[in-house]
Design a protein around this motif. Structure first.
Motif, PDB file in Angstrom:
ATOM      1  N   ASP A   1      32.721  -1.434  51.217  1.00  0.00           N
ATOM      2  CA  ASP A   1      33.114  -2.672  50.707  1.00  0.00           C
ATOM      3  C   ASP A   1      32.455  -2.895  49.482  1.00  0.00           C
ATOM      4  O   ASP A   1      31.094  -2.946  49.210  1.00  0.00           O
ATOM      5  CB  ASP A   1      32.484  -3.678  51.850  1.00  0.00           C
ATOM      6  CG  ASP A   1      33.752  -3.904  52.994  1.00  0.00           C
ATOM      7  OD1 ASP A   1      34.797  -3.287  53.009  1.00  0.00           O
ATOM      8  OD2 ASP A   1      33.020  -4.464  54.141  1.00  0.00           O
TER       9      ASP A   1
ATOM     10  N   THR B   1      33.005  -9.972  60.854  1.00  0.00           N
ATOM     11  CA  THR B   1      32.322  -9.048  61.527  1.00  0.00           C
ATOM     12  C   THR B   1      32.633  -7.721  61.122  1.00  0.00           C
ATOM     13  O   THR B   1      33.115  -7.200  62.240  1.00  0.00           O
ATOM     14  CB  THR B   1      32.344  -9.482  62.996  1.00  0.00           C
ATOM     15  OG1 THR B   1      33.669  -9.175  63.467  1.00  0.00           O
ATOM     16  CG2 THR B   1      31.840 -10.745  63.459  1.00  0.00           C
ATOM     17  N   PRO B   2      32.485  -7.255  60.088  1.00  0.00           N
ATOM     18  CA  PRO B   2      32.750  -5.999  59.886  1.00  0.00           C
ATOM     19  C   PRO B   2      31.642  -4.986  60.238  1.00  0.00           C
ATOM     20  O   PRO B   2      30.717  -5.398  60.600  1.00  0.00           O
ATOM     21  CB  PRO B   2      32.542  -6.026  58.115  1.00  0.00           C
ATOM     22  CG  PRO B   2      31.637  -6.895  57.742  1.00  0.00           C
ATOM     23  CD  PRO B   2      31.872  -7.965  58.864  1.00  0.00           C
TER      24      PRO B   2
ATOM     25  N   GLN C   1      35.372   0.813  62.462  1.00  0.00           N
ATOM     26  CA  GLN C   1      35.596  -0.803  61.977  1.00  0.00           C
ATOM     27  C   GLN C   1      36.417  -1.471  63.068  1.00  0.00           C
ATOM     28  O   GLN C   1      36.231  -2.681  63.592  1.00  0.00           O
ATOM     29  CB  GLN C   1      36.278  -0.617  60.731  1.00  0.00           C
ATOM     30  CG  GLN C   1      36.946  -1.918  59.913  1.00  0.00           C
ATOM     31  CD  GLN C   1      35.865  -2.668  59.628  1.00  0.00           C
ATOM     32  OE1 GLN C   1      34.661  -2.811  59.834  1.00  0.00           O
ATOM     33  NE2 GLN C   1      36.242  -3.608  58.484  1.00  0.00           N
TER      34      GLN C   1
ATOM     35  N   PRO D   1      28.857  -8.392  53.190  1.00  0.00           N
ATOM     36  CA  PRO D   1      29.604  -8.713  54.243  1.00  0.00           C
ATOM     37  C   PRO D   1      29.528 -10.351  54.428  1.00  0.00           C
ATOM     38  O   PRO D   1      28.284 -10.850  54.178  1.00  0.00           O
ATOM     39  CB  PRO D   1      28.609  -8.325  55.672  1.00  0.00           C
ATOM     40  CG  PRO D   1      27.805  -7.095  54.855  1.00  0.00           C
ATOM     41  CD  PRO D   1      27.890  -7.398  53.367  1.00  0.00           C
TER      42      PRO D   1
ATOM     43  N   SER E   1      31.373  -1.068  56.257  1.00  0.00           N
ATOM     44  CA  SER E   1      30.988  -2.249  55.020  1.00  0.00           C
ATOM     45  C   SER E   1      30.118  -1.499  53.997  1.00  0.00           C
ATOM     46  O   SER E   1      30.411  -1.509  52.980  1.00  0.00           O
ATOM     47  CB  SER E   1      30.297  -3.375  55.521  1.00  0.00           C
ATOM     48  OG  SER E   1      30.234  -4.331  54.597  1.00  0.00           O
TER      49      SER E   1
END
Ligand SMILES: [Zn+2]
Length: 420
Positions: free
Chosen positions: A397, A387-388, A26, A401, A393
């Motif tokens: 996440d 911009t992950p 990341q 995104p 992500s």
């Protein structure tokens, strides 16, 4: 070495390695894309904002890496290092009653965890958040928050622990079913008490005053056939510049809560679209699905604990020489995360699906463009990275995104992140 000790060590090590590897990915990905604002965001997000979001993301990931290693070391110390056993003998010296001694042992271990985690809490608020201009918490507020949190933990944690330990000691073989029922009851009580008794200890809640916004909110609720008891504004700005909105409460007594920081950064149509998104999580039954999943997961956990608590090897393999109910509870709570992290990508994917569905609902019942604009403003204000790393992500996440999410709202294909 007992096979279970090896399995625990192996999975804990794998957990640390995967977390650190993903965090480093990341950091690399975000740093690589630090110089160029992705297409579609350039109108709102300046290159200075974009670089700041990259630095904020990298700083949080670096802290996360240290914390992951630190927490694994603590888990090792508490189990194989004999921490749980030592706290247990201190607690046993303090009380002749096994129930009281067990409760003291559980509270003692969680107290130690709270104290050991404190340096990270202080660093996060007063160094990291401060450096990026988000912190609004004064030291006095921080200290009072900690004391209130610990008092609540002692009171509620003590009550639940004593209740579960009592059931374990008295209810016989099928204690875990009764323990599960008690756990669910406690969860319901907590959901009821949270907005009424607990949240007001930390924040001030005032009814939404803005007439025009109130009318918009009421119209949206009527359009979606949704009953909520009240709309509140919370003084989130007392602690942080980050903004949010949420629902709380049960059944018809649901409340809508806006952070004052959210209301100050979004226009009324944008606030309405954000609310429509939150509302969708109820209308599309995401919340009930999660509750049912949680209930079944906790049933599985109690059944497993019921079985493990009766196995002598479970204690011996994890550094506890003597079998007690409190030790079973503590080992279970501390050791299961080393095993369950492997399913977290599935839960994250499930959550992202719900987020897309809620966005689509908001687009139908409110305004897709307003929601897209609100999200971009929130990304910018919260310094969330645009911009992950795709793998990071996918693993972690709970929300899609930004580029993909905005593209779907605006009905365009997600642009591929540009190579710098
Ligand atoms: Zn959502």
């Amino acid at each position: 070495m007992h096979p279970f000790t090896s399995a625990f060590l192996l999975l804990l090590a794998a957990h640390v390695i995967v977390q650190v590897w993903l965090a480093r990915r990341q950091i690399m990905f975000v740093s690589t894309h630090r110089a160029a604002v992705p297409p579609g965001f350039a109108a709102v997000v300046s290159s200075v904002d974009h670089a700041r979001a990259a630095d904020y993301t990298a700083a949080r990931q670096r802290l996360g890496i240290v914390e992951t290693v630190y927490e694994a070391a603590i888990a090792l110390w508490l189990t194989l290092g004999g921490g749980i056993a030592s706290v247990g003998s201190i607690a046993a010296d303090m009380s002749p009653s096994p129930l009281l001694a067990g409760t003291l042992q559980v509270l003692g271990v969680f107290g130690a965890l709270a104290v050991l985690g404190l340096p990270f809490g202080i660093y996060r608020v007063f160094v990291l958040e401060q450096r990026f201009g988000f912190n609004r918490t004064r030291p006095a507020t921080f200290v009072v928050d900690q004391l209130k949190g610990w008092a609540l933990g002692l009171l509620l944690g003590g009550a639940v622990t004593a209740c579960v330990l009592w059931i374990m000691a008295t209810a016989g073989h099928a204690w875990w079913l009764l323990g599960w029922a008690a756990w669910l009851t406690f969860g319901l009580l907590a959901t009821w008490a949270w907005p009424r008794l607990i949240a007001p200890l930390f924040n001030r809640f005032s009814p939404l005053q803005d007439e025009a916004l109130r009318a918009r909110v009421d119209a949206l609720l009527a359009r979606c056939d949704f009953r909520a008891k009240a709309v509140y504004v919370m003084d989130g700005s007392r602690r942080s510049a980050h903004g949010n909105a949420y629902f709380t409460g049960l059944g018809r007594a649901k409340r809508i809560v806006f952070f004052d920081t959210l209301l100050s950064s979004l226009t009324p149509p944008q606030v309405e679209s954000v609310l429509a998104h939150e509302l969708a999580h109820f209308k599309l039954r995401h919340i009930p699905q999660r509750l049912v999943f949680g209930a079944f997961a906790s049933l599985g956990a109690f059944a497993l604990l019921g079985w493990l608590a009766g196995q002598d090897w479970f204690y011996a393999a994890l550094g506890v020489p003597r079998r007690t109910d409190a030790a079973a509870l503590l080992l279970f709570l501390l050791v299961t995360p080393a095993f369950t992290w492997v399913i977290s990508p599935l839960l994250a994917a499930w959550s992202r699906r719900h987020e897309y569905q809620a966005d689509a609902f908001a687009a139908r019942h409110s305004d897709a463009e307003a929601l897209a604009a609100a999200l971009v403003t929130l990304y910018k204000d919260n310094a969330s990275t645009l911009t992950p790393d795709p793998l990071y992500s996918a693993f972690h996440d709970s929300h899609p995104p930004p580029a993909a999410r905005i593209a779907r709202l605006r009905g365009t294909a997600a642009p591929v992140a540009p190579r710098p």
